[in-house]
Design a protein around this motif. Structure first.
Motif, mmCIF file in Angstrom:
data_model
loop_
_atom_site.group_PDB
_atom_site.id
_atom_site.type_symbol
_atom_site.label_atom_id
_atom_site.label_comp_id
_atom_site.label_asym_id
_atom_site.label_seq_id
_atom_site.Cartn_x
_atom_site.Cartn_y
_atom_site.Cartn_z
ATOM 1 N N MET A 1 0.841 -1.210 0.000
ATOM 2 C CA MET A 1 0.000 0.000 0.000
ATOM 3 C C MET A 1 0.870 1.251 0.000
ATOM 4 S SD MET A 1 -2.852 1.870 0.546
ATOM 5 C CE MET A 1 -4.218 0.941 1.224
ATOM 6 N N TYR A 2 0.560 2.149 -0.925
ATOM 7 C CA TYR A 2 1.225 3.448 -0.991
ATOM 8 C C TYR A 2 0.292 4.521 -0.437
ATOM 9 C CZ TYR A 2 4.542 1.419 -4.363
ATOM 10 O OH TYR A 2 5.490 0.655 -4.990
ATOM 11 N N VAL A 3 0.838 5.445 0.344
ATOM 12 C CA VAL A 3 0.072 6.595 0.816
ATOM 13 C C VAL A 3 0.676 7.849 0.183
ATOM 14 C CG1 VAL A 3 -0.531 8.019 2.814
ATOM 15 C CG2 VAL A 3 -0.651 5.533 2.978
ATOM 16 N N VAL A 4 -0.187 8.715 -0.345
ATOM 17 C CA VAL A 4 0.269 9.949 -1.001
ATOM 18 C C VAL A 4 -0.356 11.150 -0.297
ATOM 19 C CG1 VAL A 4 0.352 11.264 -3.156
ATOM 20 C CG2 VAL A 4 0.493 8.757 -3.223
ATOM 21 N N LEU A 5 0.483 11.972 0.346
ATOM 22 C CA LEU A 5 0.007 13.227 0.931
ATOM 23 C C LEU A 5 -0.067 14.301 -0.161
ATOM 24 C CD1 LEU A 5 1.881 13.704 4.360
ATOM 25 C CD2 LEU A 5 -0.185 12.391 3.842
ATOM 26 N N GLY A 6 -0.959 15.270 0.055
ATOM 27 C CA GLY A 6 -1.085 16.362 -0.922
ATOM 28 C C GLY A 6 -1.482 15.841 -2.288
ATOM 29 N N ALA A 7 -2.388 14.849 -2.299
ATOM 30 C CA ALA A 7 -2.695 14.129 -3.551
ATOM 31 C C ALA A 7 -3.498 14.945 -4.551
ATOM 32 C CB ALA A 7 -3.424 12.819 -3.228
ATOM 33 N N SER A 8 -3.972 16.127 -4.153
ATOM 34 C CA SER A 8 -4.648 16.985 -5.130
ATOM 35 C C SER A 8 -3.730 18.118 -5.586
ATOM 36 C CB SER A 8 -5.939 17.566 -4.541
ATOM 37 O OG SER A 8 -5.655 18.330 -3.382
ATOM 38 N N GLY A 9 -2.493 18.147 -5.077
ATOM 39 C CA GLY A 9 -1.550 19.213 -5.423
ATOM 40 C C GLY A 9 -0.744 18.917 -6.668
ATOM 41 N N ASN A 10 0.124 19.850 -7.019
ATOM 42 C CA ASN A 10 0.892 19.768 -8.269
ATOM 43 C C ASN A 10 1.700 18.483 -8.404
ATOM 44 O OD1 ASN A 10 0.135 22.151 -9.520
ATOM 45 N ND2 ASN A 10 1.717 23.366 -8.546
ATOM 46 N N THR A 11 2.436 18.117 -7.353
ATOM 47 C CA THR A 11 3.286 16.916 -7.442
ATOM 48 C C THR A 11 2.524 15.672 -6.998
ATOM 49 O OG1 THR A 11 4.206 17.232 -5.213
ATOM 50 C CG2 THR A 11 5.386 18.254 -7.048
ATOM 51 N N GLY A 12 1.762 15.798 -5.906
ATOM 52 C CA GLY A 12 1.079 14.633 -5.338
ATOM 53 C C GLY A 12 0.100 13.981 -6.292
ATOM 54 N N HIS A 13 -0.610 14.792 -7.077
ATOM 55 C CA HIS A 13 -1.598 14.169 -7.971
ATOM 56 C C HIS A 13 -0.905 13.365 -9.075
ATOM 57 C CE1 HIS A 13 -1.254 17.359 -11.115
ATOM 58 N NE2 HIS A 13 -1.890 16.521 -11.889
ATOM 59 N N ILE A 14 0.290 13.806 -9.483
ATOM 60 C CA ILE A 14 1.054 13.041 -10.489
ATOM 61 C C ILE A 14 1.572 11.737 -9.872
ATOM 62 C CG2 ILE A 14 3.135 13.041 -11.935
ATOM 63 C CD1 ILE A 14 1.068 14.863 -13.104
ATOM 64 N N VAL A 15 2.061 11.801 -8.631
ATOM 65 C CA VAL A 15 2.520 10.587 -7.939
ATOM 66 C C VAL A 15 1.384 9.574 -7.883
ATOM 67 C CG1 VAL A 15 3.396 9.625 -5.777
ATOM 68 C CG2 VAL A 15 4.220 11.858 -6.547
ATOM 69 N N ALA A 16 0.211 10.022 -7.420
ATOM 70 C CA ALA A 16 -0.937 9.114 -7.286
ATOM 71 C C ALA A 16 -1.358 8.552 -8.643
ATOM 72 C CB ALA A 16 -2.099 9.858 -6.618
ATOM 73 N N GLN A 17 -1.457 9.439 -9.643
ATOM 74 C CA GLN A 17 -1.847 9.021 -10.998
ATOM 75 C C GLN A 17 -0.933 7.926 -11.534
ATOM 76 O OE1 GLN A 17 -1.699 12.150 -13.997
ATOM 77 N NE2 GLN A 17 -3.629 13.007 -13.233
ATOM 78 N N ASN A 18 0.374 8.169 -11.395
ATOM 79 C CA ASN A 18 1.352 7.233 -11.955
ATOM 80 C C ASN A 18 1.339 5.889 -11.230
ATOM 81 O OD1 ASN A 18 1.932 9.471 -13.479
ATOM 82 N ND2 ASN A 18 4.149 9.358 -13.225
ATOM 83 N N LEU A 19 1.166 5.917 -9.901
ATOM 84 C CA LEU A 19 1.086 4.663 -9.147
ATOM 85 C C LEU A 19 -0.181 3.893 -9.526
ATOM 86 C CD1 LEU A 19 2.232 5.875 -5.602
ATOM 87 C CD2 LEU A 19 3.557 4.462 -7.200
ATOM 88 N N LEU A 20 -1.293 4.603 -9.656
ATOM 89 C CA LEU A 20 -2.560 3.955 -10.029
ATOM 90 C C LEU A 20 -2.490 3.379 -11.442
ATOM 91 C CD1 LEU A 20 -4.966 6.601 -8.468
ATOM 92 C CD2 LEU A 20 -4.826 4.188 -7.777
ATOM 93 N N ALA A 21 -1.789 4.088 -12.334
ATOM 94 C CA ALA A 21 -1.636 3.593 -13.715
ATOM 95 C C ALA A 21 -0.861 2.280 -13.754
ATOM 96 C CB ALA A 21 -0.932 4.645 -14.568
ATOM 97 N N ARG A 22 -0.058 2.041 -12.711
ATOM 98 C CA ARG A 22 0.703 0.790 -12.621
ATOM 99 C C ARG A 22 -0.012 -0.243 -11.728
ATOM 100 N NH1 ARG A 22 6.026 2.791 -14.062
ATOM 101 N NH2 ARG A 22 7.064 0.860 -13.474
ATOM 102 N N GLN A 23 -1.328 -0.037 -11.556
ATOM 103 C CA GLN A 23 -2.168 -0.979 -10.803
ATOM 104 C C GLN A 23 -1.738 -1.165 -9.345
ATOM 105 O OE1 GLN A 23 -1.928 -1.846 -14.402
ATOM 106 N NE2 GLN A 23 -3.888 -0.802 -14.185
#
Length: 299
Positions: free
Chosen positions: A1-23
């Motif tokens: 499990m990955y946890v992403v803080l600031g997931a709606s911000g400039n960097t955090g949303h990209i981190v979350a997007q990219n992790l989700l794209a890799r299932q």
């Protein structure tokens, strides 16, 4: 499990997007559920917490092996460094209590310094706190000057007909697009090839001055004679406060600008293929700045 803080911000949303794209299994943390719905639609678990709330963050980090952490900026705070300290304490405490083994941290170039770096001082303190996490692998990302920091020029150019700011016009800065920081952070979390406590600078595609910034913007918006001016600190302070920033935060920005201008705050690593990122400032202007400028003009 990955946890992403600031997931709606400039960097955090990209981190979350990219992790989700890799299932990957991802828990996204933010203060507003509405801003996290795009991640939920792709399978993320939503968790609502304030970054200064240690108890809530501890719950957010439960059963997580790895996390992306950052202190969301708070430009309206009347004591921004105290806010950063509360957030840093809460993050450090929650990571420790949650037993998170791998952490990628958004810091900044200049975080090696313990004074005179404005808001970056809060990131220096965050690094000190997370260095004390026993048994955790922590990668401190120290990116350069955000390309997004040039977006307030949309208003300045629209209202004044020129660009302006506290940074020297000829000062070459390592400018980086925040999406490149998010992409690098996500890859680091997927690879998990960092051990102990490590720092990594991210210097953007190249160093660029504000003189070059306005040349690129001017061409893109049909103002080839666009100029950049460096007003007095007092004029800059007034402009920032009028735009909604607290006087205290504006003071920190001016302190950081002075440290950039003098060379006191600068990257420590030579540029290499590892710390160079792909997005050019020309691409950023075409894809982000110009649409924002046109929207402002239409309004």
């Amino acid at each position: 499990m990955y946890v992403v803080l600031g997931a709606s911000g400039n960097t955090g949303h990209i981190v979350a997007q990219n992790l989700l794209a890799r299932q990957q299994k991802v828990r996204v943390v933010g203060r507003d559920a509405a801003h996290l719905q795009a991640h939920a639609a792709k399978g993320a678990e939503i968790f609502i917490a304030d970054v200064t709330d240690a108890a809530a963050l501890t719950k957010a980090f439960q059963n997580a092996d790895s996390a992306y952490v950052m202190i969301p900026p708070n430009p309206t705070s009347t004591d921004p460094l105290a806010y950063a300290e509360r957030a840093g304490d809460a993050i450090a405490s929650a990571l420790k209590n949650g037993g998170v083994k791998n952490v990628v941290v958004l810091s900044s170039f200049g975080a090696d310094k313990s004074e005179r770096t404005g808001p970056v001082l809060g990131l220096h303190e965050l690094e000190q706190k997370l260095n004390q996490l026993d048994g955790a692998n922590v990668l401190f990302l120290r990116p350069g000057y955000f390309m997004e920091n040039t977006l307030p020029q949309v208003d300045v150019i629209s209202n004044m007909g020129f660009a302006a700011g506290p940074v020297r016009p000829d000062l070459k800065l390592p400018m980086i697009a925040t999406r490149d920081i998010g992409a690098f952070a996500a890859e680091a979390l997927l690879r998990l090839d960092f051990r102990g406590k490590q720092t990594q600078e991210l210097l953007g595609q190249r160093d660029i001055s504000y003189n070059e910034v306005v040349e690129i913007i001017g061409k893109a918006i049909g103002k080839p004679d666009l100029k950049y001016k460096q007003p007095s600190d007092e004029q800059v302070r007034q402009g920032m406060v009028q735009s909604g920033m607290s006087a205290q935060f504006a003071g920190l920005i001016l302190e950081m600008a002075a440290s950039l201008n003098s060379g006191y705050m600068r990257p420590l690593e030579p540029r290499s293929s590892r710390n160079t990122t792909p997005t050019t400032y020309e691409n950023f202007v075409a894809e982000v700045f110009v649409p924002a400028y046109k929207q402002q003009a239409a309004a």
